[in-house]
Design an enzyme around this catalytic site. Sequence first.
Site, PDB file in Angstrom:
ATOM      1  N   VAL A  20     -10.200   1.738   1.735  1.00 49.58           N
ATOM      2  CA  VAL A  20     -11.359   2.524   1.295  1.00 49.58           C
ATOM      3  C   VAL A  20     -12.633   1.677   1.390  1.00 49.58           C
ATOM      4  CG1 VAL A  20     -12.385   3.790  -0.643  1.00 49.58           C
ATOM      5  CG2 VAL A  20      -9.917   3.955  -0.220  1.00 49.58           C
ATOM      6  N   ARG A  49     -10.572 -11.177  -2.146  1.00 50.35           N
ATOM      7  CA  ARG A  49      -9.947 -12.503  -2.259  1.00 50.35           C
ATOM      8  C   ARG A  49      -9.791 -13.158  -0.893  1.00 50.35           C
ATOM      9  NH1 ARG A  49      -4.782 -10.217  -5.099  1.00 50.35           N
ATOM     10  NH2 ARG A  49      -5.181  -8.849  -3.327  1.00 50.35           N
ATOM     11  N   LYS A 114      -8.032   5.539  -9.431  1.00 53.58           N
ATOM     12  CA  LYS A 114      -7.521   6.433 -10.492  1.00 53.58           C
ATOM     13  C   LYS A 114      -6.599   5.702 -11.455  1.00 53.58           C
ATOM     14  CE  LYS A 114      -5.371   6.948  -6.776  1.00 53.58           C
ATOM     15  NZ  LYS A 114      -5.148   7.311  -5.469  1.00 53.58           N
ATOM     16  N   GLY A 143      -8.885  13.089  -2.622  1.00 57.72           N
ATOM     17  CA  GLY A 143      -9.524  12.471  -1.449  1.00 57.72           C
ATOM     18  C   GLY A 143     -10.928  12.996  -1.234  1.00 57.72           C
ATOM     19  N   GLY A 196       1.203   5.962   8.791  1.00 55.93           N
ATOM     20  CA  GLY A 196       0.153   5.400   7.935  1.00 55.93           C
ATOM     21  C   GLY A 196      -0.170   6.266   6.729  1.00 55.93           C
ATOM     22  N   GLU A 199       2.302   4.010   1.738  1.00 60.84           N
ATOM     23  CA  GLU A 199       2.136   2.563   1.615  1.00 60.84           C
ATOM     24  C   GLU A 199       3.445   1.866   2.000  1.00 60.84           C
ATOM     25  OE1 GLU A 199      -0.741   1.348   0.021  1.00 60.84           O
ATOM     26  OE2 GLU A 199      -1.472   3.401  -0.082  1.00 60.84           O
ATOM     27  N   ASP A 210       1.310   8.301  -8.934  1.00 58.93           N
ATOM     28  CA  ASP A 210      -0.036   8.546  -8.419  1.00 58.93           C
ATOM     29  C   ASP A 210      -0.511   9.944  -8.823  1.00 58.93           C
ATOM     30  OD1 ASP A 210      -2.210   7.899  -6.196  1.00 58.93           O
ATOM     31  OD2 ASP A 210      -1.462   9.916  -5.796  1.00 58.93           O
ATOM     32  N   LYS A 214      -3.697  11.199 -11.334  1.00 58.74           N
ATOM     33  CA  LYS A 214      -4.682  12.217 -10.932  1.00 58.74           C
ATOM     34  C   LYS A 214      -4.687  13.373 -11.931  1.00 58.74           C
ATOM     35  CE  LYS A 214      -4.416  11.004  -6.064  1.00 58.74           C
ATOM     36  NZ  LYS A 214      -3.636  11.172  -4.844  1.00 58.74           N
ATOM     37  N   GLY A 319      -6.816   8.960   2.701  1.00 57.04           N
ATOM     38  CA  GLY A 319      -7.265   8.312   3.938  1.00 57.04           C
ATOM     39  C   GLY A 319      -8.622   7.678   3.698  1.00 57.04           C
TER      40      GLY A 319
HETATM   41  N1  LIG Z   1      -6.390   4.842   0.625  1.00 56.10           N
HETATM   42  C1  LIG Z   1      -6.617   6.067   0.189  1.00 56.10           C
HETATM   43  O1  LIG Z   1      -6.428   7.053   0.903  1.00 56.10           O
HETATM   44  C2  LIG Z   1      -7.141   6.291  -1.201  1.00 56.10           C
HETATM   45  C3  LIG Z   1      -7.575   7.586  -1.569  1.00 56.10           C
HETATM   46  C4  LIG Z   1      -8.115   7.794  -2.850  1.00 56.10           C
HETATM   47  C5  LIG Z   1      -8.176   6.734  -3.742  1.00 56.10           C
HETATM   48  N2  LIG Z   1      -7.692   5.501  -3.368  1.00 56.10           N
HETATM   49  C6  LIG Z   1      -7.780   4.422  -4.350  1.00 56.10           C
HETATM   50  O2  LIG Z   1      -8.830   3.530  -3.960  1.00 56.10           O
HETATM   51  C7  LIG Z   1      -8.473   2.192  -4.306  1.00 56.10           C
HETATM   52  C8  LIG Z   1      -8.461   1.332  -3.039  1.00 56.10           C
HETATM   53  O3  LIG Z   1      -7.494   1.877  -2.158  1.00 56.10           O
HETATM   54  P1  LIG Z   1      -7.186   1.195  -0.744  1.00 56.10           P
HETATM   55  O4  LIG Z   1      -6.376   2.163   0.019  1.00 56.10           O
HETATM   56  O5  LIG Z   1      -8.447   0.674  -0.164  1.00 56.10           O
HETATM   57  O6  LIG Z   1      -6.245  -0.023  -1.197  1.00 56.10           O
HETATM   58  P2  LIG Z   1      -5.964  -1.368  -0.409  1.00 56.10           P
HETATM   59  O7  LIG Z   1      -6.217  -1.208   1.036  1.00 56.10           O
HETATM   60  O8  LIG Z   1      -4.647  -1.838  -0.872  1.00 56.10           O
HETATM   61  O9  LIG Z   1      -7.090  -2.364  -0.984  1.00 56.10           O
HETATM   62  C9  LIG Z   1      -7.036  -2.800  -2.296  1.00 56.10           C
HETATM   63  C10 LIG Z   1      -8.184  -3.744  -2.616  1.00 56.10           C
HETATM   64  O10 LIG Z   1      -7.942  -4.196  -3.962  1.00 56.10           O
HETATM   65  C11 LIG Z   1      -7.898  -5.608  -3.951  1.00 56.10           C
HETATM   66  N3  LIG Z   1      -6.931  -6.121  -4.906  1.00 56.10           N
HETATM   67  C12 LIG Z   1      -5.629  -5.746  -5.056  1.00 56.10           C
HETATM   68  N4  LIG Z   1      -5.055  -6.436  -6.054  1.00 56.10           N
HETATM   69  C13 LIG Z   1      -6.006  -7.268  -6.534  1.00 56.10           C
HETATM   70  C14 LIG Z   1      -6.035  -8.224  -7.577  1.00 56.10           C
HETATM   71  N5  LIG Z   1      -4.960  -8.472  -8.324  1.00 56.10           N
HETATM   72  N6  LIG Z   1      -7.192  -8.877  -7.824  1.00 56.10           N
HETATM   73  C15 LIG Z   1      -8.284  -8.642  -7.068  1.00 56.10           C
HETATM   74  N7  LIG Z   1      -8.328  -7.736  -6.065  1.00 56.10           N
HETATM   75  C16 LIG Z   1      -7.203  -7.067  -5.812  1.00 56.10           C
HETATM   76  C17 LIG Z   1      -7.520  -6.016  -2.532  1.00 56.10           C
HETATM   77  O11 LIG Z   1      -7.999  -7.296  -2.417  1.00 56.10           O
HETATM   78  P3  LIG Z   1      -8.063  -8.191  -1.076  1.00 56.10           P
HETATM   79  O12 LIG Z   1      -9.198  -7.619  -0.272  1.00 56.10           O
HETATM   80  O13 LIG Z   1      -8.338  -9.537  -1.584  1.00 56.10           O
HETATM   81  O14 LIG Z   1      -6.732  -8.022  -0.413  1.00 56.10           O
HETATM   82  C18 LIG Z   1      -8.227  -4.953  -1.720  1.00 56.10           C
HETATM   83  O15 LIG Z   1      -9.560  -5.327  -1.491  1.00 56.10           O
HETATM   84  C19 LIG Z   1      -7.109   2.272  -4.975  1.00 56.10           C
HETATM   85  O16 LIG Z   1      -7.289   2.292  -6.361  1.00 56.10           O
HETATM   86  C20 LIG Z   1      -6.530   3.583  -4.468  1.00 56.10           C
HETATM   87  O17 LIG Z   1      -5.624   4.154  -5.383  1.00 56.10           O
HETATM   88  C21 LIG Z   1      -7.207   5.258  -2.120  1.00 56.10           C
END
Ligand SMILES: NC(=O)c1ccc[n+]([C@@H]2O[C@H](COP(=O)([O-])OP(=O)(O)OC[C@H]3O[C@@H](n4cnc5c(N)ncnc54)[C@H](OP(=O)(O)O)[C@@H]3O)[C@@H](O)[C@H]2O)c1
Length: 462
Positions: A20, A49, A114, A143, A196, A199, A210, A214, A319
């Site tokens: 995201v 990080r 969330k 989304g 994709g 996860e 999840d 929500k 996404g």
């Molecule tokens: N992907 C989707 O379709 C979607 C849709 C709606 C909502 N969301 C929500 O949006 C958020 C981000 O989703 P995403 O898909 O972008 O997830 P992601 O690709 O797994 O990215 C997660 C981010 O969180 C960081 N992170 C994870 N654990 C951490 C920790 N212990 N300390 C510090 N940073 C940490 C990661 O750090 P690093 O950069 O250092 O690895 C990364 O930058 C989540 O809460 C997810 O539920 C996602």
Amino acid sequence: MSKARDKGVVKLGMLGSGVVGEAVQDLILSGALKGKCSKELELVKVFTRSPAKKKWYAKQPSLFTTRPEEVTDHPEIDIVLELLGSQDEAALFSFRDHIIRAFQKGKSVVTSDKAVLAKCGKEIWSAARQYGRELRFEACVGGGIPIIRSLAEGLSAEEPESIYGIVNGTCNYILSEMKKGGKSFGAALREAQERGYAETNPEADTSGQDAEAKLILLAGVTFGLLVEPGAIYRKGIEQIHPIDFLYADRKGSSTIKHLAVARNSRGRISAFVSPVLVPYRHFSASIDGSTNAIFFKGKRSGDANGRDWNYVFVGPGAGGGPTAVAVMGDVLELAQGRSGGSSGPVGPAMSGSVSLQSEKEISAGFYLRFVVRDQTGIVAEISQILGGQGIHISEVWQLHHSRDELAGLIEHYKLSAKPSEVLPFVITLEQATVGQIQKAVEIIRRKNFILVEPVWLPMWSE
Ligand SMILES: NC(=O)c1ccc[n+]([C@@H]2O[C@H](COP(=O)([O-])OP(=O)(O)OC[C@H]3O[C@@H](n4cnc5c(N)ncnc54)[C@H](OP(=O)(O)O)[C@@H]3O)[C@@H](O)[C@H]2O)c1
């Protein structure tokens, strides 16, 4: 508010740079938002990080930091975008602390996280109020569907009766594939991962965690109910077998959808997350793949005969792209000085007038699927146990299964039985409570004819 904002520039800081985060960076840094806002948006700091692994690092290394305080405490940042993600409790508490610190430092926060809001929402909303800051979370549910804003603003004059729907695209994709191609849960999950949608560790999706987070947010905005994860009755999709689609389809004119449901009955909110038998005539039955569909039923706009009104919101459920659009929708509103709206739970619970019904009291018609060692008198024995709990049988469904189907069941459940010894069948039940079913199933599952843990699912009724 920074001086820059007075001059027409709104400065943004970002916590997290995953799927995201990078999609949001693409929107801002590529200039795709030019002309969408009366203010100029400038991204000034991104916490991750591992900066060197990030897409925009090579072009703009100074944008990145490994210290979250360089975002939360930055004197010029107006809005912090919290786009972190973890299921780990300690990590969630640290994310909560970053959000609250941002409020303390005078920033508004937009989040897509969330899990942190479901877990720590009370503290976070109370901190937002204490420091007089805005918290926006449109991207947390549905989304790209603007559901939070619609509930909190567009529909706020409605008297809400229910909010429910398909809120996890991964589960919906897996169930759609199981139905279409007769695939097993494992095969459909692997396909979702390859495409994709799921996860690497998909448990938060498939276990319903999840969807629960929500639902907590949806019920918060709709009814003002604030509960923590674990309080809502939750079932995932792992137990569903392609055979369930055969019974649902051929005998029930239904399919199976993983739904998150919250209904209000005179201040008592019945809420659950579960696979549900949904009749084909219900619109949700036609929602396939990773799409989300959220249904809102309200009363106030009903006609003089007391008819209810249904609203449906359908769109891409997840996404990076759609989620980034939802995040930026919130950012653009805040940047243009719009306040209030979807800043938190707003319903009657704030005055303590709604409460969560206990899981045992949740009431529905139920589908009960058995795989037994074929012998006489099984249905009579099960009926007696159900009757002992005050549960009435509606119908018994039995299909003719080919030898291959039965051999498939034996292989799937690793049974030591011959196809001729295995008998699948379904009993549907009239209105009963989860508490009654749990007691009955606890007795039935110990019977020596039971080969597979019975699967029981609610059947949809309005
Ligand atoms: N992907 C989707 O379709 C979607 C849709 C709606 C909502 N969301 C929500 O949006 C958020 C981000 O989703 P995403 O898909 O972008 O997830 P992601 O690709 O797994 O990215 C997660 C981010 O969180 C960081 N992170 C994870 N654990 C951490 C920790 N212990 N300390 C510090 N940073 C940490 C990661 O750090 P690093 O950069 O250092 O690895 C990364 O930058 C989540 O809460 C997810 O539920 C996602």
